[in-house]
Scaffold this motif. Structure first.
Motif, PDB file in Angstrom:
ATOM      1  N   ASP A  23      38.050-101.994  11.387  1.00  0.00           N
ATOM      2  CA  ASP A  23      37.268-101.324  12.434  1.00  0.00           C
ATOM      3  C   ASP A  23      38.156-100.349  13.217  1.00  0.00           C
ATOM      4  N   ARG A  36      37.897 -96.210  13.303  1.00  0.00           N
ATOM      5  CA  ARG A  36      37.655 -95.510  14.566  1.00  0.00           C
ATOM      6  C   ARG A  36      38.807 -94.600  14.988  1.00  0.00           C
ATOM      7  N   CYS A  52      39.639 -99.158  23.244  1.00  0.00           N
ATOM      8  CA  CYS A  52      38.404 -98.390  23.131  1.00  0.00           C
ATOM      9  C   CYS A  52      37.480 -98.711  24.298  1.00  0.00           C
ATOM     10  N   GLY A  79      33.670 -97.765  24.643  1.00  0.00           N
ATOM     11  CA  GLY A  79      32.607 -97.111  23.879  1.00  0.00           C
ATOM     12  C   GLY A  79      33.212 -96.370  22.701  1.00  0.00           C
ATOM     13  N   ASP A  80      32.869 -95.097  22.575  1.00  0.00           N
ATOM     14  CA  ASP A  80      33.386 -94.304  21.453  1.00  0.00           C
ATOM     15  C   ASP A  80      34.744 -93.670  21.748  1.00  0.00           C
ATOM     16  N   GLU A  81      35.231 -93.822  22.958  1.00  0.00           N
ATOM     17  CA  GLU A  81      36.502 -93.198  23.340  1.00  0.00           C
ATOM     18  C   GLU A  81      37.661 -94.108  22.967  1.00  0.00           C
ATOM     19  N   LEU A  82      38.636 -93.525  22.279  1.00  0.00           N
ATOM     20  CA  LEU A  82      39.785 -94.285  21.794  1.00  0.00           C
ATOM     21  C   LEU A  82      41.059 -93.817  22.524  1.00  0.00           C
TER      22      LEU A  82
END
Lengths: 197, 197
Positions: free
Chosen positions: A162, A166, A175, A177-180
């Motif tokens: 995962d 990502r 992370c 949400g979608d921000e890494l």
């Protein structure tokens, strides 16, 4: 509830540094932390990255940099005597503990990081692991048996896959949400992202 | 007077980010900045390091990370269209400018960083360089001739060798006395070091 996914490898000193801060950071922002151990070696292999210590000048600098961060945070730190070390069994202990009782993954994660980077214990050793699991209020024998459970093994692979999917290429990776966010040094950006969320 | 040695390569985006902060940081701490351009490619070669963008996942992340830093600092930023680029002539312009009039190295450094990372100009082009030097209040023709001066060439090599000798492996590298700090993200540690000094 707002959530930080904290991808880490126990063998990564910058992951240790982040582990000392991430719960307090989450509490300030009204968020919870998902402790997601992964296999850093597999992340390096999948992305073609190498461990920072592979460059001699970087390895030398890292020792100074780690000590500066520990002083900045006011946390104990000493470089482990067994490095690089294989943390796979310890990672599975965290996942088995969380599966047994929700919340124990975080307890075990913190205990294992301290066992390594403060007390320099050998966390690949069953006796050490059993004592830490028992101290965390879980059944030491049952959790140590569970590290061979295909479901627990699968959870570790899943975390690793995962994170790679990502965009992770090192540890720690956080992370929101979608921000890494990559690295202990990006925790202020993680906190800002939580406040915006 | 307290002093920061700011080793940078104009082609490094994290050096640009640091360049937008380093003078204000120094002013807060009552320090001065020595602008010391160096040849990042030579630093990589000497240390066995590679540019971060060589790992695809890291390159992708860097674009996001750079945008986050620019937003955090409140400075304009766009990735240059000529990358990687050779900044050697521009670096010599900075050194020749400083040699001509003390303080002009910093003026030219800031102007060249903005020309690259804000206006996406080709700073290997003589016309662009001449215009920037003239705008900095110096003799454009004289400074452009000076980039072939062995003494100016020697200053650039000296900066590069000095940084490598002191432990640099990337850019920017900042020194406060014997203490070396790598990366734009270590500026708070640089500031703390100045306050202790």
């Amino acid at each position: 509830m707002k959530r930080i996914e904290f991808f880490f490898d126990l063998s990564s000193p910058y992951s240790y540094l982040a582990s000392t801060q991430v719960e307090a950071l989450a509490a300030r922002a009204g968020a919870e932390v998902a402790w997601r151990p992964f296999v850093l070696g597999a992340v390096f292999k999948a992305t073609g990255n190498t461990m920072p210590a592979a460059v001699a000048a970087k390895a030398k600098y890292m020792l100074t940099d780690l000590a500066r961060w520990a002083a900045h945070y006011g946390v104990p730190f000493r470089f482990i005597s067994r490095f690089p070390m294989n943390a796979i069994k310890a990672h599975r202990v965290i996942l088995a503990g969380e599966r047994a009782v929700a919340g124990k993954g975080a307890v075990l994660g913190r205990a294992l990081f301290d066992a390594l980077w403060v007390d320099d214990l050998d966390v690949s050793d069953d006796t050490v692991l059993r004592a830490l699991v028992t101290a965390a209020g879980l059944d030491g024998e049952a959790i140590l048996r569970a590290v061979e459970d295909p479901e627990v093994k699968g959870l570790l692979r899943e975390n690793t896959d995962d994170a790679i999917r990502r965009g992770a290429f090192g540890a720690p990776t956080l992370c929101v949400g979608d921000e890494l966010y990559c690295g202990n040094d990006r925790l202020p950006f993680v906190e800002a992202a939580l406040r915006r969320a």
